[in-house]
Write a protein that holds these residues in place. Structure first.
Motif, PDB file in Angstrom:
ATOM      1  N   PHE A   1       0.828  -1.210   0.000  1.00 56.20           N
ATOM      2  CA  PHE A   1       0.000   0.000   0.000  1.00 56.20           C
ATOM      3  C   PHE A   1       0.857   1.252   0.000  1.00 56.20           C
ATOM      4  O   PHE A   1       1.645   1.465   0.918  1.00 56.20           O
ATOM      5  CB  PHE A   1      -0.915   0.032   1.231  1.00 56.20           C
ATOM      6  CG  PHE A   1      -2.148  -0.825   1.077  1.00 56.20           C
ATOM      7  CD1 PHE A   1      -3.283  -0.315   0.467  1.00 56.20           C
ATOM      8  CD2 PHE A   1      -2.164  -2.129   1.535  1.00 56.20           C
ATOM      9  CE1 PHE A   1      -4.417  -1.097   0.316  1.00 56.20           C
ATOM     10  CE2 PHE A   1      -3.298  -2.914   1.389  1.00 56.20           C
ATOM     11  CZ  PHE A   1      -4.423  -2.399   0.779  1.00 56.20           C
TER      12      PHE A   1
ATOM     13  N   SER B   1      -6.372   2.860   2.878  1.00 57.76           N
ATOM     14  CA  SER B   1      -7.507   2.054   2.435  1.00 57.76           C
ATOM     15  C   SER B   1      -8.251   1.509   3.635  1.00 57.76           C
ATOM     16  O   SER B   1      -7.634   1.169   4.641  1.00 57.76           O
ATOM     17  CB  SER B   1      -7.008   0.879   1.589  1.00 57.76           C
ATOM     18  OG  SER B   1      -8.008  -0.105   1.457  1.00 57.76           O
TER      19      SER B   1
ATOM     20  N   THR C   1     -10.218  -2.109   0.687  1.00 59.26           N
ATOM     21  CA  THR C   1      -9.287  -2.975  -0.037  1.00 59.26           C
ATOM     22  C   THR C   1      -8.421  -3.763   0.943  1.00 59.26           C
ATOM     23  O   THR C   1      -8.273  -4.979   0.820  1.00 59.26           O
ATOM     24  CB  THR C   1      -8.424  -2.130  -0.996  1.00 59.26           C
ATOM     25  OG1 THR C   1      -9.314  -1.417  -1.864  1.00 59.26           O
ATOM     26  CG2 THR C   1      -7.495  -2.997  -1.820  1.00 59.26           C
ATOM     27  N   ARG C   2      -7.907  -3.062   1.935  1.00 58.46           N
ATOM     28  CA  ARG C   2      -7.043  -3.756   2.887  1.00 58.46           C
ATOM     29  C   ARG C   2      -7.808  -4.840   3.659  1.00 58.46           C
ATOM     30  O   ARG C   2      -7.391  -5.998   3.719  1.00 58.46           O
ATOM     31  CB  ARG C   2      -6.423  -2.765   3.876  1.00 58.46           C
ATOM     32  CG  ARG C   2      -5.613  -3.538   4.894  1.00 58.46           C
ATOM     33  CD  ARG C   2      -4.849  -2.720   5.860  1.00 58.46           C
ATOM     34  NE  ARG C   2      -4.212  -3.633   6.814  1.00 58.46           N
ATOM     35  CZ  ARG C   2      -3.441  -3.257   7.793  1.00 58.46           C
ATOM     36  NH1 ARG C   2      -3.179  -1.992   7.962  1.00 58.46           N
ATOM     37  NH2 ARG C   2      -2.919  -4.134   8.615  1.00 58.46           N
TER      38      ARG C   2
ATOM     39  N   ARG D   1      -1.659  -1.326  -4.131  1.00 56.13           N
ATOM     40  CA  ARG D   1      -2.362  -0.043  -4.312  1.00 56.13           C
ATOM     41  C   ARG D   1      -1.300   1.039  -4.404  1.00 56.13           C
ATOM     42  O   ARG D   1      -0.526   1.235  -3.457  1.00 56.13           O
ATOM     43  CB  ARG D   1      -3.303   0.257  -3.156  1.00 56.13           C
ATOM     44  CG  ARG D   1      -3.762   1.708  -3.188  1.00 56.13           C
ATOM     45  CD  ARG D   1      -4.898   2.008  -2.306  1.00 56.13           C
ATOM     46  NE  ARG D   1      -6.114   1.392  -2.806  1.00 56.13           N
ATOM     47  CZ  ARG D   1      -7.324   1.668  -2.342  1.00 56.13           C
ATOM     48  NH1 ARG D   1      -7.480   2.532  -1.365  1.00 56.13           N
ATOM     49  NH2 ARG D   1      -8.384   1.077  -2.844  1.00 56.13           N
TER      50      ARG D   1
ATOM     51  N   ASN E   1      -3.923  -5.340  -9.293  1.00 50.55           N
ATOM     52  CA  ASN E   1      -4.016  -3.888  -9.099  1.00 50.55           C
ATOM     53  C   ASN E   1      -5.123  -3.606  -8.078  1.00 50.55           C
ATOM     54  O   ASN E   1      -6.299  -3.843  -8.342  1.00 50.55           O
ATOM     55  CB  ASN E   1      -4.332  -3.213 -10.437  1.00 50.55           C
ATOM     56  CG  ASN E   1      -4.457  -1.707 -10.332  1.00 50.55           C
ATOM     57  OD1 ASN E   1      -4.640  -1.154  -9.257  1.00 50.55           O
ATOM     58  ND2 ASN E   1      -4.379  -1.039 -11.474  1.00 50.55           N
ATOM     59  N   GLY E   2      -4.750  -3.088  -6.922  1.00 49.01           N
ATOM     60  CA  GLY E   2      -5.717  -2.734  -5.875  1.00 49.01           C
ATOM     61  C   GLY E   2      -6.098  -1.266  -5.913  1.00 49.01           C
ATOM     62  O   GLY E   2      -6.586  -0.745  -4.910  1.00 49.01           O
ATOM     63  N   MET E   3      -5.888  -0.629  -7.016  1.00 55.72           N
ATOM     64  CA  MET E   3      -6.252   0.756  -7.343  1.00 55.72           C
ATOM     65  C   MET E   3      -5.038   1.618  -7.602  1.00 55.72           C
ATOM     66  O   MET E   3      -4.086   1.636  -6.824  1.00 55.72           O
ATOM     67  CB  MET E   3      -7.086   1.443  -6.257  1.00 55.72           C
ATOM     68  CG  MET E   3      -7.772   2.733  -6.756  1.00 55.72           C
ATOM     69  SD  MET E   3      -8.607   3.636  -5.419  1.00 55.72           S
ATOM     70  CE  MET E   3      -7.253   4.700  -4.899  1.00 55.72           C
ATOM     71  N   THR E   4      -5.097   2.297  -8.719  1.00 53.77           N
ATOM     72  CA  THR E   4      -4.140   3.364  -9.061  1.00 53.77           C
ATOM     73  C   THR E   4      -4.961   4.563  -9.516  1.00 53.77           C
ATOM     74  O   THR E   4      -6.196   4.516  -9.509  1.00 53.77           O
ATOM     75  CB  THR E   4      -3.204   2.939 -10.210  1.00 53.77           C
ATOM     76  OG1 THR E   4      -3.999   2.801 -11.404  1.00 53.77           O
ATOM     77  CG2 THR E   4      -2.470   1.650  -9.908  1.00 53.77           C
TER      78      THR E   4
ATOM     79  N   HIS F   1      -9.337   0.639 -11.292  1.00 57.38           N
ATOM     80  CA  HIS F   1      -9.722   0.003 -10.021  1.00 57.38           C
ATOM     81  C   HIS F   1     -10.445  -1.318 -10.350  1.00 57.38           C
ATOM     82  O   HIS F   1     -11.644  -1.461 -10.106  1.00 57.38           O
ATOM     83  CB  HIS F   1     -10.615   0.957  -9.217  1.00 57.38           C
ATOM     84  CG  HIS F   1     -10.652   0.675  -7.756  1.00 57.38           C
ATOM     85  ND1 HIS F   1     -10.116  -0.472  -7.192  1.00 57.38           N
ATOM     86  CD2 HIS F   1     -11.174   1.393  -6.721  1.00 57.38           C
ATOM     87  CE1 HIS F   1     -10.311  -0.434  -5.886  1.00 57.38           C
ATOM     88  NE2 HIS F   1     -10.932   0.677  -5.570  1.00 57.38           N
TER      89      HIS F   1
ATOM     90  N   GLN G   1     -12.564  -3.260  -7.730  1.00 54.62           N
ATOM     91  CA  GLN G   1     -13.845  -2.606  -7.468  1.00 54.62           C
ATOM     92  C   GLN G   1     -14.848  -3.011  -8.547  1.00 54.62           C
ATOM     93  O   GLN G   1     -15.996  -3.337  -8.251  1.00 54.62           O
ATOM     94  CB  GLN G   1     -13.653  -1.084  -7.453  1.00 54.62           C
ATOM     95  CG  GLN G   1     -14.926  -0.324  -7.137  1.00 54.62           C
ATOM     96  CD  GLN G   1     -15.404  -0.550  -5.717  1.00 54.62           C
ATOM     97  OE1 GLN G   1     -14.654  -0.403  -4.778  1.00 54.62           O
ATOM     98  NE2 GLN G   1     -16.672  -0.931  -5.563  1.00 54.62           N
TER      99      GLN G   1
ATOM    100  N   ASN H   1     -10.336   6.843 -11.989  1.00 56.59           N
ATOM    101  CA  ASN H   1     -10.088   5.397 -12.051  1.00 56.59           C
ATOM    102  C   ASN H   1     -11.381   4.572 -12.054  1.00 56.59           C
ATOM    103  O   ASN H   1     -11.525   3.634 -12.831  1.00 56.59           O
ATOM    104  CB  ASN H   1      -9.167   4.978 -10.897  1.00 56.59           C
ATOM    105  CG  ASN H   1      -9.577   5.551  -9.549  1.00 56.59           C
ATOM    106  OD1 ASN H   1     -10.699   6.012  -9.369  1.00 56.59           O
ATOM    107  ND2 ASN H   1      -8.648   5.513  -8.603  1.00 56.59           N
TER     108      ASN H   1
END
Ligand code: CP
Length: 303
Positions: free
Chosen positions: A44, A48, A51-52, A99, A119-122, A126, A129, A158
């Motif tokens: 990370f 978050s 996500t975490r 992330r 990919n946990g979000m950039t 996303h 998600q 995103n």
């Protein structure tokens, strides 16, 4: 195989992951040991909640183990580069979730990882998600093909990108309703690529009322995404006409559901009245982060 962007999955692969997610969700005991002796590392760079916790709780439910590790500033501790750090992780873990502020960091990690990277979000995508969103829509509507989803808000962000790519790939028509400025409208390159990746319609509108007409799903997200805090004042002037409120929802299909990526800012992008209404599925959606990711984790490890 990695999931670095939503483009990495074909329609059939998305549908397979959703089926597996539903199967695990419906049979938790049967799958409670399927990740035994498997370790997920969660890198990370940004804060978050969902996500975490959803990845960690999900690995726990499947009998595996998850480790949190901060890569604040885009580096491992003691200033080790992302590439060197990941070459170490290849020796210890079975899967990596990251992330990061920039998509480039996820791509760099993917380029040296010998285990799957998620990919946990950039700032650009996303995909976890979107898998949770699709699982939720499928549960609430009984299917996906032919439904109309309308994303109202920041069309450049995103979540808008992942909604365009992921929802269109499974046969949903996607409308992005956003302010008429290039900075807040979808990236034309992403639209072109998403249309080439699917047979669905992707439309951009700057008129909220006509944009949501006939919507089966209305989706919104924060007006100021992570990394855009310096633009907050300008965004607060531009986005209010794009609030998801009861008046706007009344222009959608009578059976429309309302979704939000969360965290929500009550009274800004969504009113409490809508967020707490019968149409809102936002907490089912948050719960499905874990179920969709469990399906994704198991699917990636079976590849
Ligand atoms: N929606 C989402 O990704 O939430 P977090 O930022 O809390 O992980």
């Amino acid at each position: 195989m990695h999931l670095l962007t939503d483009f990495d999955l074909t329609k059939d692969q998305v549908l397979d992951i959703l089926d597996l997610s539903s199967e695990i969700k419906a049979n938790p005991v049967e799958y409670s040991g399927c990740m035994r002796n498997k370790t997920l590392i969660m890198l990370f760079e940004l804060a978050s909640l969902r996500t975490r916790i959803s990845f960690e709780a999900g690995m726990n439910r499947l009998g595996g183990h998850a480790i949190f590790y901060s890569i604040a500033g885009g580096k491992f501790t003691r200033s080790e580069t992302l590439e060197d750090g990941v070459k170490n992780l290849n020796e210890y873990v079975d899967i990596i979730m990251v992330r990061a502020l920039k998509q480039e960091a996820v791509e760099r990690i993917g380029s040296v990882a010998t285990v799957p990277v998620i990919n946990g979000m950039t700032e650009r995508f996303h995909p976890c998600q979107n898998l949770a969103d699709l699982l939720t829509i499928k549960e609430m509507k009984g299917g996906l093909e032919g439904l109309k989803i309308v994303y109202v808000g920041d069309g450049w962000c995103n979540t808008a990108n992942s909604t365009m790519i992921g929802c269109s790939s499974v046969g949903m028509d996607v409308t992005i309703v956003c302010p008429d400025y290039p900075r807040y409208s979808p990236n034309p390159e992403i639209i072109s690529k998403a249309m080439a990746h699917s047979d669905s319609e992707i439309t951009v509108s700057h008129d909220p009322e006509s944009g949501v007409a006939g919507a089966d799903v209305i989706y919104t997200d924060v007006w100021v995404s992570a990394g855009m805090e310096e633009e907050k004042k300008k965004r607060m002037d531009v986005f209010p006409p794009f609030q998801v409120n009861a008046e706007l929802v009344s222009h959608a299909d009578p059976d429309c559901i309302v979704m939000h990526c969360l965290p929500a800012h009550h009274g800004l992008e969504i009113t409490s009245e809508v967020m707490d209404s019968q149409k809102s599925v936002v907490f089912d959606q948050a719960g499905n982060r874990m179920h969709a990711q469990n399906g994704l984790l198991l699917w990636l490890l079976k590849k």
